[in-house]
Design a protein around this motif. Sequence first.
Motif, mmCIF file in Angstrom:
data_model
loop_
_atom_site.group_PDB
_atom_site.id
_atom_site.type_symbol
_atom_site.label_atom_id
_atom_site.label_comp_id
_atom_site.label_asym_id
_atom_site.label_seq_id
_atom_site.Cartn_x
_atom_site.Cartn_y
_atom_site.Cartn_z
ATOM 1 N N VAL A 49 0.844 -1.203 0.000
ATOM 2 C CA VAL A 49 0.000 0.000 0.000
ATOM 3 C C VAL A 49 0.879 1.252 0.000
ATOM 4 O O VAL A 49 0.589 2.238 -0.670
ATOM 5 C CB VAL A 49 -0.964 -0.002 1.204
ATOM 6 N N ARG A 50 1.983 1.196 0.722
ATOM 7 C CA ARG A 50 2.876 2.362 0.739
ATOM 8 C C ARG A 50 3.513 2.600 -0.621
ATOM 9 O O ARG A 50 3.672 3.733 -1.058
ATOM 10 C CB ARG A 50 3.948 2.187 1.808
ATOM 11 N N VAL A 51 3.862 1.506 -1.291
ATOM 12 C CA VAL A 51 4.408 1.637 -2.644
ATOM 13 C C VAL A 51 3.362 2.287 -3.547
ATOM 14 O O VAL A 51 3.653 3.229 -4.291
ATOM 15 C CB VAL A 51 4.850 0.267 -3.208
ATOM 16 N N ALA A 52 2.124 1.809 -3.458
ATOM 17 C CA ALA A 52 1.056 2.370 -4.293
ATOM 18 C C ALA A 52 0.859 3.854 -3.980
ATOM 19 O O ALA A 52 0.625 4.666 -4.883
ATOM 20 C CB ALA A 52 -0.245 1.602 -4.065
ATOM 21 N N GLU A 53 0.999 4.183 -2.704
ATOM 22 C CA GLU A 53 0.839 5.583 -2.291
ATOM 23 C C GLU A 53 1.966 6.435 -2.867
ATOM 24 O O GLU A 53 1.733 7.483 -3.478
ATOM 25 C CB GLU A 53 0.837 5.625 -0.753
#
Lengths: 127, 157
Positions: free
Chosen positions: A58-62
């Motif tokens: 999710v952090r990568v996507a963010e």
Amino acid sequence: MKIREVARLMGAEVLCGEESLDLEVTRAFAADLMSDVLAMVQEEGVLLITGTVVPQVVRVAEVMSMGAILFVRGKRPSAATVNYAAEVGIPLLATDKIMFEACGILYSRGLLPAKRKALPRENGPRD
Amino acid sequence: MAPATKALYKQVFPVKSDLESAGKVSTEVRRILRSLGVEPEVVRRAGIVCFEGEMNIALYTKGGRIILIVRDDRVELLFSDRGPGIADIDLVKQPGYSTAPDWARELGFGAGMGIPNMEANSDRFAMYSRVGVGTVIRATIFRRCHETCGGNRAPGT
Ligand SMILES: Nc1ncnc2c1ncn2[C@@H]1O[C@H](COP(=O)(O)OP(=O)(O)OP(=O)(O)O)[C@@H](O)[C@H]1O
Ligand SMILES: [Mg+2]
């Protein structure tokens, strides 16, 4: 393609982001390796298709300003990860289909592949 | 290099040697940069550089810190950690070189692309390391705002 349409085609469960289902994803990138997502995705609003369910997804996507995440192969992220995604506004979908089938269906329905950024030095002289 | 202009903003973030929180600093840095009105493309590049550096500190070191400095003309990210250090810097700068343990690969990391990706998203990139002591990285991203605000180009480009 609307996120709602992705969810419908995948028979996916919407883990969070119900209110964003009418937003569009521009293109799609499928990988289990977050290293590749970080190094290769260049546009914003891309759908990430992955079988990796660690919180860092999710952090990568963010960090990459991606439009939504579709988890494949029946994988589900932890409740904490889902809560975090809900907080930062990244819709999460989960399907039981394997990555190949998920990609094949979405591609055949017109979802385009993300453009891949050349790897550092890929275009440079070989040493 | 041109003398740096006055810092508009500076913050130090500790980074722990654990995966649970890895990535938090990067998302925080992005929020700060956005709130300061930094150009979206610069925010994007800084976010990527920060994430890769943060993951490496979490994965390979005993912990460290990241310092964010925002200036009129650039964003700087300084990474430092308490070891183990890197013996051959040229080697880790090559795409594909990785010593990531299997558990890191299972988490979707360890392709040996982090440092090359940091370098590719920075305008200036410098690494110093001493085995047994630690590693320091300075990544600089110039805030050249071409189309939008008329040719404020980075020095030396
Ligand atoms: N801060 C550090 N201290 C000690 N060794 C490091 C540090 N950062 C990176 N390394 C070493 O450099 C190698 C290459 O790092 P790099 O970030 O390029 O790739 P990776 O972390 O292995 O994979 P990826 O970043 O693509 O997930 C690492 O495998 C590790 O051996
Ligand atoms: Mg790395």
